[in-house]
Design a protein around this motif. Sequence first.
Motif, short mmCIF file in Angstrom:
data_model
loop_
_atom_site.label_atom_id
_atom_site.label_comp_id
_atom_site.label_asym_id
_atom_site.label_seq_id
_atom_site.Cartn_x
_atom_site.Cartn_y
_atom_site.Cartn_z
N ARG A 10 -7.16 11.53 -11.59
CA ARG A 10 -6.81 10.11 -11.58
C ARG A 10 -7.94 9.24 -12.12
O ARG A 10 -7.79 8.04 -12.23
CB ARG A 10 -6.48 9.64 -10.15
CG ARG A 10 -5.15 10.14 -9.65
CD ARG A 10 -4.01 9.74 -10.57
NE ARG A 10 -4.00 8.34 -10.90
CZ ARG A 10 -3.45 7.40 -10.14
NH1 ARG A 10 -2.85 7.74 -9.03
NH2 ARG A 10 -3.49 6.12 -10.49
N ASP A 60 2.82 6.22 -7.00
CA ASP A 60 1.80 7.04 -7.65
C ASP A 60 2.08 8.52 -7.45
O ASP A 60 1.90 9.34 -8.35
CB ASP A 60 0.42 6.69 -7.09
CG ASP A 60 -0.07 5.35 -7.57
OD1 ASP A 60 0.60 4.75 -8.43
OD2 ASP A 60 -1.10 4.88 -7.07
N LEU A 61 2.53 8.88 -6.23
CA LEU A 61 2.82 10.28 -5.94
C LEU A 61 3.97 10.78 -6.81
O LEU A 61 3.94 11.90 -7.35
CB LEU A 61 3.17 10.43 -4.46
CG LEU A 61 3.45 11.86 -3.97
CD1 LEU A 61 2.22 12.74 -4.16
CD2 LEU A 61 3.86 11.84 -2.50
N GLU A 84 3.86 -3.30 -8.11
CA GLU A 84 2.97 -4.13 -7.30
C GLU A 84 3.20 -5.61 -7.55
O GLU A 84 3.25 -6.42 -6.62
CB GLU A 84 1.52 -3.75 -7.61
CG GLU A 84 0.50 -4.49 -6.76
CD GLU A 84 -0.91 -4.01 -7.02
OE1 GLU A 84 -1.83 -4.54 -6.39
OE2 GLU A 84 -1.08 -3.09 -7.85
N VAL A 89 0.83 -1.20 0.00
CA VAL A 89 0.00 0.00 0.00
C VAL A 89 0.86 1.25 0.00
O VAL A 89 0.67 2.19 -0.79
CB VAL A 89 -0.96 -0.02 1.21
CG1 VAL A 89 -1.66 1.33 1.36
CG2 VAL A 89 -2.00 -1.12 1.04
N PHE A 90 1.85 1.29 0.90
CA PHE A 90 2.66 2.51 1.00
C PHE A 90 3.56 2.69 -0.21
O PHE A 90 3.75 3.82 -0.70
CB PHE A 90 3.50 2.46 2.28
CG PHE A 90 2.73 2.88 3.50
CD1 PHE A 90 2.60 4.22 3.82
CD2 PHE A 90 2.10 1.94 4.30
CE1 PHE A 90 1.88 4.61 4.94
CE2 PHE A 90 1.39 2.33 5.41
CZ PHE A 90 1.27 3.68 5.74
N SER A 91 4.14 1.60 -0.70
CA SER A 91 5.01 1.75 -1.87
C SER A 91 4.21 2.19 -3.09
O SER A 91 4.66 3.05 -3.86
CB SER A 91 5.73 0.43 -2.15
OG SER A 91 4.80 -0.61 -2.46
N ASN A 92 3.01 1.64 -3.27
CA ASN A 92 2.16 2.08 -4.38
C ASN A 92 1.78 3.55 -4.24
O ASN A 92 1.71 4.29 -5.22
CB ASN A 92 0.90 1.22 -4.47
CG ASN A 92 1.18 -0.15 -5.05
OD1 ASN A 92 2.20 -0.36 -5.69
ND2 ASN A 92 0.29 -1.09 -4.81
N TYR A 93 1.55 3.96 -3.00
CA TYR A 93 1.18 5.35 -2.76
C TYR A 93 2.31 6.29 -3.19
O TYR A 93 2.09 7.29 -3.90
CB TYR A 93 0.83 5.56 -1.29
CG TYR A 93 0.71 7.02 -0.91
CD1 TYR A 93 -0.43 7.76 -1.25
CD2 TYR A 93 1.74 7.65 -0.22
CE1 TYR A 93 -0.53 9.09 -0.92
CE2 TYR A 93 1.63 8.99 0.12
CZ TYR A 93 0.50 9.70 -0.23
OH TYR A 93 0.39 11.03 0.10
N TYR A 94 3.52 5.98 -2.77
CA TYR A 94 4.64 6.86 -3.09
C TYR A 94 5.02 6.77 -4.57
O TYR A 94 5.48 7.77 -5.15
CB TYR A 94 5.83 6.55 -2.20
CG TYR A 94 5.63 7.05 -0.78
CD1 TYR A 94 5.62 8.42 -0.51
CD2 TYR A 94 5.42 6.17 0.27
CE1 TYR A 94 5.41 8.89 0.78
CE2 TYR A 94 5.22 6.63 1.57
CZ TYR A 94 5.22 8.00 1.81
OH TYR A 94 5.01 8.46 3.08
#
Length: 823
Positions: free
Chosen positions: A317, A58-59, A368, A51-56
């Motif tokens: 998005r 995407d950011l 992912e 979750v966190f890696s995908n968030y960053y």
Amino acid sequence: MLSLFRRATGLGTNEAYFEQLAEWSIRKKLLVFLIPAVIAILTATGLILNVFSNYYIDLAISRSSITLTLAQAHALEDLLDSAREDIVSLAHKPLTPDRLRDFMEASAVARGHLYAEAAYIGDGMENQYVFLRNDDSVEEVPLEVARQARNGPLLVARKAVSLVPGQVSLSELAEVYYPPTGFGGGPRPRELTLLRLTTPVADAAGGIAGYLVLSLDARKPRNVLSLYNSPRSPLLGFNRTTENRQSIFVDDRGWMLLQSENVEDPQRPLSVEAVKNGLSGDHGKPGYDNAFRPGPRHETFWRMVTAIQQGQSGMERGEPDFGPPKIATSEDFIGYAPVRFKTARDSEPEVVGGVIYIDRSLLPRAAEFGQINILFMTTLGAILSLALLIVFMGRVITRPLHRLTLAVREMRQEGRLRELDLPDSDLESSTLKRAINSLIAALLSKEMEIKARDERLRSVRAKEKVPAIVPKSRQGLEGECLEDLVGESPAMARLIERIRKTAATDADVLIVGETGTGKELTAEAIHRLSRRAAMPFISINCGALDENLLMDALFGHVKGAFSEAKSDRKGAFVAADGGTLLLDEIGNASSRVQQALLRALSVRRISPLGSDEETGFDVRVIAATNVNLKELVASGEFREDLYYRLQVLAVSTPALRERREDIGILAGYFLRLASRRMGKGELFLSRGALDKLMAHGWPGNVRELKNCLIRAVALAEREVILAEDIRFEEEGLDGQAGQMPPALEPAPEPAVFEAPLSQRQRKALRALLDRESFSRQDYQETGVGGVPQRTAQHDLQDLVNRGILQKSGRGPSTRYRLSRDSE
């Protein structure tokens, strides 16, 4: 392994081991082996990391996309600012043709093909000249050709009268067409797509001597977008494919003007075909046919256009429905930024359009998938190392619960509650078993109480008197002869309205409906409400008479026409003169009768049997049938011309099953009518009797309901008619459907009885099974007390339609026999 476990836990012999293990809770057993905790920790860690890696990720991609979007918008603003500076510096001094030509040539050398057109419009014909860039040269356009050009620069100058020196206006994107002239050594037309900048030119006295128009080739801004979407981009950080990226330039009203293309083809014509594919909206705007504006339903696009109009930039998005083809696993990053233009050096910039940048990236999905692979390998290693231990201890721990589950499942399959009798294995399963047994005991007790109470309630409710249901309105149709036209359902309301409209005319009518739905009463209602109400109403049943009798009944005869003709006889047509003639069961008429009816209805004259003279008649003919005349026409059994002669107006009488809400009203009406005629005083239906009436299929429709109520009133011995007092036609006098003595073993039945049949059909076919063929009269005589004629006709037609019976002959000679497949 079991012995090692006993030594590690301090347990003694096998007997002591199982006794102590049975006292352990399931939670204690799971905590000993920690298997769920290991799996949960690994899974939670992987999910949180994902979750966190995908968030960053995407950011990071979002910031990269918005940066690239802002860079493209800034590059376009710089292009427009440099053009504004060029035109202002050029207009600082009076213009001559040589000076304007020199500027165009110098600009082509310094900046390439940036400016495609330049024009000066001063006072007088001698102060107006237009230059076009032609490949690597600059050519002057004759003034008469410039005036003939579509969207030419002379029109633009006329709109710039409000400008002051040093102020520049930017036009909308426009398509310009110059007619053939001597460009490049030979006459040829020129088609350009331009962005024009216009500014006043000051004279020596400080006034305005004229207007300067400097036009940018629209392919230059397009090439700027293409550059930023190519491997030669100034912001290129790493190599990426170009197929999943697209930049679009839109104006401040949402028109898509151009899209990025292949940077290696800078001369490619402008287009928005790649981004408008699949969109709906407006094609072409005044001055630029290639523009496209999506419709209001494309919310993502218009949300970005609104933000651009307000001078805002940002990211979207949501998955757009425009842009390059989407790869199934790609993520959408859509940036937008406004493009501003300053009309003067010190003025505030105004939004003239915006850049929409679509970046469809596979990086989030790739990251992912990589993390999932790492998590999978880590979890797989932990699970494989503990697999043998999980299998062994899983059986030991879950066996008691499994036995309990199987016992409950068997009890459910048996369909009855009983106490569970299983050995104790551990604390939780033993406690659960005792709780289940306590619940079963309570349920059994409650079930017995509920059954007893429900039985009492059903008994009381079934004998409860139902208040008489009186219709609110009779729709204006009063009189005992119309007693069956009762009801307040929508179907009945439509029938009443149809009767009213039909009665108001004098055309012939065809009434179609099942047996017992009130076709004859409908015909009489039409007669009573028509202008012929005071004249005769005569009904002839075409199915009850053979061909000769029917011809005689319809057309009559003169004395001596045949040996039994002792006197003249009026036919129904003459007897009903001025009134209405009902031809019931018209579908059973023979071909001879049909031909005679067709001629009579066509010329409105008849010739009695034995007479050479024709007699005219004034009769409204109403035909009624319970069969599908179109099917008879298709099979050749009924004349098509007669069918269309009869069906001037059509009325359909609804079956009782189509208006079940009228059963209570009809039952109360027939109950009052029968009790009044039989002198039995006021009778009431019980709730159980009404429920039984509502649940019945009523193949005989309203007539069957009326007969049922009359039969119940005749046999009633109390004020309230109960459910057991209701007898249907297919039941015997004792209310049973003809059961066989239990001591007799029934012989195997033919295949015909495997089909879904009503009790009446099944009973009649058994009685007629040994006959080679039978008639409708034979079918009627099989029932107790006889089967009504229309009911028998409905049953036989149903069996023919389903292929169980075969029909031969017509009229009274019609015969029925079992089909070969049913024997």
